[in-house]
Design a protein around this motif. Structure first.
Motif, short mmCIF file in Angstrom:
data_model
loop_
_atom_site.label_atom_id
_atom_site.label_comp_id
_atom_site.label_asym_id
_atom_site.label_seq_id
_atom_site.Cartn_x
_atom_site.Cartn_y
_atom_site.Cartn_z
N ILE A 176 2.26 -54.51 3.96
CA ILE A 176 3.51 -54.99 4.55
C ILE A 176 3.94 -56.26 3.82
CG2 ILE A 176 4.61 -55.82 6.67
CD1 ILE A 176 2.36 -54.38 8.23
N ASP A 177 5.21 -56.35 3.52
CA ASP A 177 5.77 -57.54 2.88
C ASP A 177 6.47 -58.39 3.94
OD1 ASP A 177 6.95 -59.47 1.37
OD2 ASP A 177 7.95 -58.10 -0.02
N PRO A 178 5.87 -59.53 4.33
CA PRO A 178 6.51 -60.37 5.35
C PRO A 178 7.90 -60.85 4.96
CG PRO A 178 4.24 -61.06 4.97
CD PRO A 178 4.59 -60.09 3.88
N ASP A 179 8.13 -60.99 3.65
CA ASP A 179 9.44 -61.45 3.20
C ASP A 179 10.56 -60.53 3.68
OD1 ASP A 179 8.20 -63.50 1.89
OD2 ASP A 179 8.40 -62.65 -0.12
N ARG A 180 10.27 -59.24 3.79
CA ARG A 180 11.29 -58.24 4.13
C ARG A 180 11.46 -58.08 5.64
NH1 ARG A 180 14.45 -56.87 -0.28
NH2 ARG A 180 13.16 -57.28 -2.10
N LEU A 181 10.60 -58.73 6.41
CA LEU A 181 10.67 -58.59 7.87
C LEU A 181 11.11 -59.90 8.52
CD1 LEU A 181 7.53 -56.35 8.48
CD2 LEU A 181 9.92 -55.67 8.45
N ASP B 149 8.14 -52.07 -3.81
CA ASP B 149 9.40 -52.06 -4.57
C ASP B 149 10.63 -52.33 -3.70
OD1 ASP B 149 10.95 -51.83 -6.86
OD2 ASP B 149 11.25 -49.67 -6.60
N GLY B 150 10.59 -53.47 -2.99
CA GLY B 150 11.73 -53.85 -2.17
C GLY B 150 11.68 -53.37 -0.74
#
Length: 347
Positions: free
Chosen positions: A277-282, A114-115
């Motif tokens: 883990i969301d790669p978009d957020r890192l 969730d973000g």
């Protein structure tokens, strides 16, 4: 005049379409009390293992799971309790069948991202999860990197040991790849999965002497003796160290002490450590995709035909059952009024 007895043909294996076998498996699991949804999840996990070449964690496990469901060691209708514990998901599997509990756990972690960049989850009181790649692949297909480690009952020890010392504690990781199926790494800390020894014992086959030790601490080629002894670690002390790493994450952080239960065999009341883990957020999706493509291309160019990227092969459309497993499943089908489908017999 002498007479010779006719030579009996060897027992035949049975080959079935994967979809047919999956539907039959779902039917058997429904008959031992699983909901239609959980039976479908579990059947998909079992047959996925067979389709990807992990026969030790596939349909060969069905009889053991059914036995534990009937004995009450595995709860056919678990109600998962999921709580947020300082940002970590704490999941109580209510002793449910691991193949369904595992999917629900990884899905819960994905929904709780969730973000956020990452979500840790700790699973306790679950049945044996089987092939961990099934769960982390699910997350990778959703565009996420996922890690899952499960603690097992003590079944592994170095040569010279007179008792199992630690679990073979499997661990898996999956990562999405832009050019096709995810990268999926799935391994146990023993030289081979213990399921290979169970399968050898059921088919009457010897095992290589570097797989396991017997009760006297020396290597054995007898699968029955190996099941009374312990599995050998991969990479000697390195395999033991990796098992200890999993023991901390999936055992000590969950307070779990898995055991083999009254029926013996697959572990019950297991614990697991998971991370999505969301790669978009890192690093951002484009940077992640570019980097993983670069190093995997370099790897493939260097190793050529001598290597591969794990988890990227196409799953088989057919599943072949050895005679002993075919007969075991046929007996299950007769017991529950759901005959094993007929297919192609291979002598």
């Amino acid at each position: 005049m002498s007479h010779t007895s006719p030579i009996s043909p060897p027992p035949a294996a049975l080959t079935l379409p994967a979809g047919t076998l999956e539907r039959w498996t779902q039917g058997i699991l429904s008959r031992v009390g699983l909901s239609d949804e959980d039976a479908a999840l579990a059947a998909a996990g079992l047959i996925d293992a067979d389709r990807r070449g992990y026969a030790t964690h596939g349909i060969a496990r069905l009889d053991a799971y059914v036995t534990r469901l009937q004995s009450g060691e595995i709860n056919p209708t678990p109600r998962l309790a999921i709580t947020d514990q300082a940002g970590v998901l704490s999941i109580d599997g209510d002793l449910g069948l691991g193949l369904a509990v595992g999917v629900r756990s990884i899905d819960a972690a994905l929904s709780h991202l969730d973000g956020k960049a990452a979500q840790i989850f700790l699973l306790r009181r679950s049945g044996h999860l089987g092939a961990l790649g099934f769960y982390v692949r699910r997350a990778a297909l959703a565009g996420k990197v996922a890690l899952l480690a499960q603690v097992s009952q003590p079944i592994m020890a170095p040569p010279g040991s007179l008792a199992p010392a630690i679990g073979n504690n499997p661990i898996a990781l999956a990562a999405p790849m832009q050019d096709g199926p995810p990268l999926v790494i799935d391994l146990s800390c023993s030289r081979v999965a213990r399921g290979n020894v169970f399968l050898a014992a059921r088919t009457g086959s010897p095992i290589p002497e570097d797989w396991a030790i017997g009760r006297d601490g020396t290597p054995t080629t007898d699968p029955a003796e190996a099941l009374l002894g312990a599995m050998l670690p991969m990479g000697d002390h390195k395999g033991l160290a990796l098992a200890m790493l999993v023991q901390v994450l999936a055992g000590s952080l969950t307070g779990t002490e898995p055991h083999s239960g009254v029926s013996k065999g697959v572990a019950i009341e297991v614990g697991a450590f998971g991370l999505v883990i969301d790669p978009d957020r890192l690093v951002g999706r484009a940077a992640f995709d570019t980097h993983i493509e670069r190093w995997t291309n370099r790897y493939r160019a260097a190793v050529g035909s001598n290597g591969r990227l794990p988890g990227r092969g196409d799953p088989a459309d057919l599943v072949t059952l050895p005679p002993s497993i075919r007969d075991e499943l046929a007996n299950l089908g007769a017991t529950f009024g759901l005959p094993l489908p007929s297919g192609t017999n291979l002598s």
